[in-house]
Design an enzyme around this catalytic site. Structure first.
Site, PDB file in Angstrom:
ATOM      1  N   CYS A 139       0.813  -1.209   0.000  1.00 26.71           N
ATOM      2  CA  CYS A 139       0.000   0.000   0.000  1.00 26.71           C
ATOM      3  C   CYS A 139       0.848   1.262   0.000  1.00 26.71           C
ATOM      4  CB  CYS A 139      -0.945  -0.014   1.206  1.00 26.71           C
ATOM      5  SG  CYS A 139      -1.929   1.472   1.347  1.00 26.71           S
ATOM      6  N   CYS A 142      -0.554   4.095   2.171  1.00 26.49           N
ATOM      7  CA  CYS A 142      -0.327   3.943   3.609  1.00 26.49           C
ATOM      8  C   CYS A 142       1.141   4.184   3.964  1.00 26.49           C
ATOM      9  CB  CYS A 142      -0.685   2.529   4.078  1.00 26.49           C
ATOM     10  SG  CYS A 142      -2.132   1.817   3.311  1.00 26.49           S
ATOM     11  N   ASP A 143       2.058   3.678   3.154  1.00 31.10           N
ATOM     12  CA  ASP A 143       3.464   3.613   3.570  1.00 31.10           C
ATOM     13  C   ASP A 143       4.421   4.467   2.744  1.00 31.10           C
ATOM     14  OD1 ASP A 143       2.716   1.784   5.515  1.00 31.10           O
ATOM     15  OD2 ASP A 143       2.892   0.098   4.139  1.00 31.10           O
TER      16      ASP A 143
END
Ligand code: NAP
Length: 316
Positions: A139, A142-143
């Site tokens: 992701c 997200c990261d």
């Protein structure tokens, strides 16, 4: 063993992605007071996407997380109820139908399955060991921010891989896009954007072989093999984003419903959402290996909800 729940629900919706939440809006608005079961990723795959540019009605695009939050609010406004729990198995031969979770057995007159799909992994050495906080992730939204000014790689050749790579250019100094063939499967617009981006370096005809850095506890490189020459090389990266598609989350239903070879739920002939069990419907990516779009998932959720509503009015 889970204890039976005494209440018999009109509709239980399993999953809170675009399909599940749209089904929730429709069944709630039809006064069915649906119970929606939230799994490990509330809001589904769209919550891990940044900008959704192709959802009708949003000419400037819409943030995936925000879209799902709004859908949830809309369903709640009409009386949808949410519970966080995982369905481990079902018994659809009984009436009411049974959904077994670790805490209890839920009883329902009708069920809409919208459990979505989870990221597929390559299975190469080092991937599992370095997954989650150690450099391997699925992701970018997200990261991605953890890889500011670092070199990263994305594996895959579809729209997801192109999208992840483009998103990562906001942070990373260089993004290798590693694909096992010499052309992307992604749509033309996404392919053009990715291949022409100055920060993205295409690594064609390259199969991922190993994620390096297990001993050190963080990713230090990706070993790839040229599929034409057989030569090995190592990309010096700190982050690896795997974007090679998804597998449907259908294990709890495998003994009760029809699944195809890839594990997707198969509706009965002539319907997109009806299953062989009357009163049990499917919607979204758990039953769609062709379109897999937010809008098609929402459409299936709507169809499933209307079918459930009709079935309940005939059988209650
Ligand atoms: P996908 O289209 O199935 O692409 C998966 C990619 O991963 C393929 O290029 C495949 O290579 C590669 N791959 C599969 N297994 C691999 C392995 N073990 N090692 C290395 N590479 C591997 O999946 P997706 O990109 O997640 O897209 C899924 C659907 O969602 C598509 O319909 C897509 O259009 C849609 N989507 C749309 C958007 C958007 O419109 N903005 C964004 C994301 C996704 P091959 O090409 O060689 O098979």
């Amino acid at each position: 063993m889970s204890t039976p729940s005494s209440a018999v629900e009109n509709v239980v919706i399993v999953g809170t992605g675009c399909a599940g939440l749209t089904a929730a809006v429709y069944t709630a608005r039809a006064n069915l007071s649906p119970l929606i079961l939230e799994g490990p990723l509330p809001g589904g795959q769209l919550t891990t996407t940044s900008e959704v540019e192709n959802f009708p009605g949003f000419p400037e695009g819409v943030d995936g997380y925000e879209l799902m939050q709004n859908l949830r609010k809309q369903a709640t406004k009409f009386g949808a109820r949410f519970e966080q729990t995982l369905v481990s198995s079902v018994n659809f031969s009984s009436n009411p139908k049974q959904l077994i979770t670790s805490e209890k057995t839920l009883l329902a007159k009708s069920v809409i399955i919208s459990t979505g799909a989870s990221p597929r992994m390559t299975g190469i050495p080092g991937e599992k060991e370095l997954y989650g906080g150690k450099g391997v992730t699925t992701c970018a939204t997200c990261d991605g921010a953890f890889y500011r000014n670092m070199d990263v790689a994305v594996i895959g050749g579809g729209d997801s891989a192109a999208e992840e790579a483009l998103f990562l250019t906001r942070f990373a100094s260089k993004v290798y896009l590693v694909h096992r063939r010499d052309s992307l499967r992604a749509s033309k617009i996404m392919s053009d954007r990715a291949t022409s981006h100055p920060k993205i370096q295409m690594v064609w005809n390259s199969a991922p072989i190993e994620v390096m850095g297990v001993k050190e506890g963080s990713v230090s490189g990706l070993k790839v093999q040229d599929t034409k020459t057989g030569a090995f090389s190592v990309l010096p990266i700190k982050g690896l984003f795997v974007a090679i598609g998804h597998v449907p989350n259908t294990a709890p239903f495998k003994d009760s419903l029809d699944l195809d070879d890839a594990g997707y739920l198969v509706p009965v002939l002539g319907s997109q959402v009806k299953t062989k069990i009357p009163g049990v419907y499917v919607a979204g990516d758990c039953a769609d290996h062709i379109f897999r779009q937010a809008i098609t998932a929402a459409g299936m959720g709507c169809q499933a909800a209307i079918e459930a509503e009709r079935w309940l009015s005939e059988h209650s």
